[in-house]
Structures are given as C-alpha cells and as structure tokens.
Design an enzyme around this catalytic site. Structure first.
Site, short mmCIF file in Angstrom:
data_model
loop_
_atom_site.label_atom_id
_atom_site.label_comp_id
_atom_site.label_asym_id
_atom_site.label_seq_id
_atom_site.Cartn_x
_atom_site.Cartn_y
_atom_site.Cartn_z
N GLU A 1 33.40 110.67 4.13
CA GLU A 1 32.31 110.21 3.25
C GLU A 1 31.22 111.29 3.31
O GLU A 1 30.97 111.98 2.32
CB GLU A 1 31.78 108.86 3.73
CG GLU A 1 30.64 108.31 2.87
CD GLU A 1 30.05 106.99 3.43
OE1 GLU A 1 30.31 106.66 4.61
OE2 GLU A 1 29.31 106.31 2.68
N ASP B 1 31.55 98.75 -1.78
CA ASP B 1 30.93 99.14 -0.50
C ASP B 1 29.84 98.15 -0.08
O ASP B 1 30.11 97.24 0.69
CB ASP B 1 30.38 100.58 -0.59
CG ASP B 1 30.36 101.28 0.75
OD1 ASP B 1 30.84 100.72 1.74
OD2 ASP B 1 29.85 102.43 0.81
N ASP B 2 28.61 98.35 -0.55
CA ASP B 2 27.47 97.50 -0.19
C ASP B 2 26.70 97.15 -1.47
O ASP B 2 25.61 97.67 -1.72
CB ASP B 2 26.54 98.25 0.79
CG ASP B 2 27.28 98.67 2.05
OD1 ASP B 2 27.54 97.80 2.90
OD2 ASP B 2 27.63 99.86 2.15
N1 ADE Z 1 28.45 100.51 6.75
C1 ADE Z 1 28.13 99.91 5.61
N2 ADE Z 1 28.32 100.76 4.58
C2 ADE Z 1 28.77 101.93 5.09
C3 ADE Z 1 29.17 103.17 4.55
N3 ADE Z 1 29.11 103.41 3.24
N4 ADE Z 1 29.56 104.13 5.40
C4 ADE Z 1 29.60 103.90 6.70
N5 ADE Z 1 29.25 102.75 7.27
C5 ADE Z 1 28.83 101.76 6.48
ZN ZN Z 2 31.92 101.43 3.57
#
Ligand code: ADE
Ligand code: ZN
Length: 343
Positions: free
Chosen positions: A205, A283-284
């Site tokens: 990432e 993701d979030d």
């Molecule tokens: N925890 C929550 N979102 C994340 C992300 N994109 N990368 C790493 N840890 C995370």
């Molecule tokens: Zn993630």
C-alpha cells in the site's frame, strides 16, 4: 463521458451483485453514529460536532488517517456498540447489492482499552447473522493483527481468538506498513495456519514490493490487500498472476491517503492488463468518501472502464472470496444473469 452514459454506468454498478473483500468494520463508523455511541457511553470526543469531525478527514498519508481512525474507534465499548456499527454497514451493503462481505476487525484496538474480546466479536457476529437471515448476505470474518504492535501482543490476540475460532475464517495484517514488514509476524502466522486459519495481509500500500514477496513467501497469504507497489517488480507480477493471487484494491482509499495523486493515475487498469486478479473494495468508507459502489464508479469514470470491465471485477470478487464453492457458483451465476439482462 456524456451524462446519459454516466447514469447508465451508475445504474449498472448499483445493480450488479458483488462481494466486498477489503472492509475494516471500524472504518465504517460514520460520525453521526460515533457521536451517538460516545454520548450513551458518557465519552467526550475531541470534536464538537459531526461537521467538525468530518472536516478533520483530510489526510496526507496512512499514519495521519490511522491516528484519527483509532481515536474514533475509542467510543466502542459494549457488545451493542459493535452490533450497531456492523448493522449500519450491512444495511448500506444491502442497498448497494453487496451479497457477500468479508470483514476485517482489529481486536487489539479494543482489548488494549480494556474492552472484552468477546464483546467485540459477539456484537459483530450477531449483526452478520441477522444480515444473513434478513438480507441473505453471506459473510466471513478476518481478524487483523496490528503490525505497529509487537509479536507478543499479536500472539496473545491469536490465543484469545481461539475460543471463537468457529467465527473467524482468516487472519490478516494491517496498520502502519512502512517499517513493519510481514517478516516480523512470520511466527504468528505460522501458528495461525497451524490452527487452520487462512491468511491475508496488507502489503504494497505504502510499503515496497519486497513486503508483498514476504506476505506471499513467509505469511503464505491467499490474497494481498492493496498490493499497489507490486507493479514495481515484474517478477512479482508474474508470480501473482500465475498463481491467481487476488489483490483487494481500494481506489478511494488510495486517493484519500495519497497513494495515488489523481484517480486517473490509479494502477487498477494496468493491473488488469498485466493479468492480475483484481477486486474493488472500500477499505474505510466512512473516512474515504464512499462505499463500494462509489469506488467502482470513481475508478470506472477515471479509467474509462466499460460495463464488461465492471462485470469482470464483480466476477473477480466472487472468484477471490472465501465462501464455500457452491455459494461462489451461485453468486457468480447471479452476476452473469444480471449482466445478460442488462446487456
Ligand atoms: N487499517 C484500516 N485501514 C487501513 C489501511 N488502509 N491500511 C492499513 N491499515 C488499515
Ligand atoms: Zn485496509
């Protein structure tokens, strides 16, 4: 793109059945619910309003996001808090035609504050059960190890999870990537595999392609979460493609955390062209400005993806998921039927 074409693409994305494979449940906690839960638990937030909190969601990198994300998760204390957060996500998922979801949770974020492991997993699992009965959404749980903490803490968490082994499908690795390579957790993942868990890991990432190699070779992952930097290493691309290792890619997250500076530069199309098994995920979503359909739409618009491309991405989500084979076949068929009808 003409307005009518955009509307038609949007309708297609909205309607097609799909799976989500990279979703942190703590990252679905919307500010409104965060304030509500904080209030009933008698906690004060650092921000005076929902608007002020949303205004703080402006990140230059992963760490700046994580600082706010862990703070937000601090309101979750009781089993019902975990239920309410998970249920809110599942209602949203249902409205977006997500028919299968694989959810990450971070127990250490909660147990380090004195919250019982059981409260976390029971609340989340009860909501997943209700969604199975009410919406027909299938699901599984992936317990993530926080990589900024040490090996002993990870082992302690793995041991605590064993009582709830029947509720957990896989072990994952998340949090601050750079400086915390997968190799730090090889022994933990060895034990997880011995216990019968599948494994996944966030890699590439912000971290280098070497971390993706370590995730594959040392943690024996079935999927790589993100994996953007895999493209820096041709040998790695061949390895991932030839072994059909899925990448769970998160376009809006990558934009918000400045992994890419413009959606037009997003590597998703290059990944597909190189034969990688790519999936789209949110993701979030409470922090990054969109749930799954918004991720599909943003990347489709920026990279000029066709409906056939979207269909293949949805198919990839079923090919890559951890559901039983007959459920995978059923879901793949549902997407194919939709595509046939729409086309
Ligand atoms: N925890 C929550 N979102 C994340 C992300 N994109 N990368 C790493 N840890 C995370
Ligand atoms: Zn993630």
């Amino acid at each position: 793109m003409k307005k009518r074409d955009k509307e038609s693409l949007e309708e297609f994305i909205k309607g097609i059945p799909k799976a989500e494979l990279h979703l942190h449940i703590e990252g679905t906690l919307e500010p409104e619910l965060m304030f509500k839960i904080a209030c009933r638990n008698g906690l004060d937030l650092k921000y005076s309003s929902v608007e002020e909190l949303r205004g703080a969601y402006d990140f230059n990198n992963l760490q700046e996001f994580l600082d706010i994300y862990y703070q937000g998760a601090g309101v979750l204390i009781k089993e019902q808090d975990f239920y309410d957060m998970t249920w809110a996500y599942l209602e949203k998922a249902h409205s977006q035609n997500i028919i299968h979801t694989e959810i990450f949770f971070d127990p250490q974020t909660h147990t380090d504050r004195g919250v019982e492991f059981g409260s976390v997993i029971k609340g989340i699992s009860r909501a997943l059960n209700d969604a199975r009965n009410i919406f027909g959404i299938s699901s599984c749980l992936i317990m993530c190890i926080l990589r900024h903490l040490d090996e002993d803490a990870a082992l302690k968490t793995l041991n605590e999870s064993l009582e709830f082994k029947h509720l957990i499908t896989a072990i994952g690795l998340d949090s601050a990537e750079v400086g915390n390579p997968p190799s730090r957790f090889q022994r933990v993942f060895d034990k997880a595999i011995q216990e019968g868990f599948l494994t996944v890991a966030h890699a590439g990432e912000e971290g280098p392609s070497e971390y993706v190699w370590e995730a594959l070779n040392l943690l024996k992952v079935s999927r790589v979460d993100h994996g953007n930097h895999s493209l820096d290493d041709d040998k790695l691309v061949i390895e991932l493609a030839s072994r059909s290792i899925p990448l769970t890619v998160c376009p809006l997250s990558n934009l918000k955390l400045k992994v890419v500076s413009d959606m037009k530069d997003h590597p998703l199309k290059r990944m597909i062209e190189k034969g990688l098994l790519v999936t789209v995920n949110s993701d979030d979503p409470a922090y990054f400005g969109g749930y799954l359909n918004e991720n599909y739409l943003a990347v489709a618009m920026a990279l000029d993806l066709s409906k056939e491309d979207i269909f293949k991405l949805a198919q990839n989500s079923f090919i890559s998921c951890f559901a039983e084979d007959n459920r995978k076949r059923e879901m793949t068929e549902m997407a194919a039927q939709f595509y046939k009808r729409f086309a």
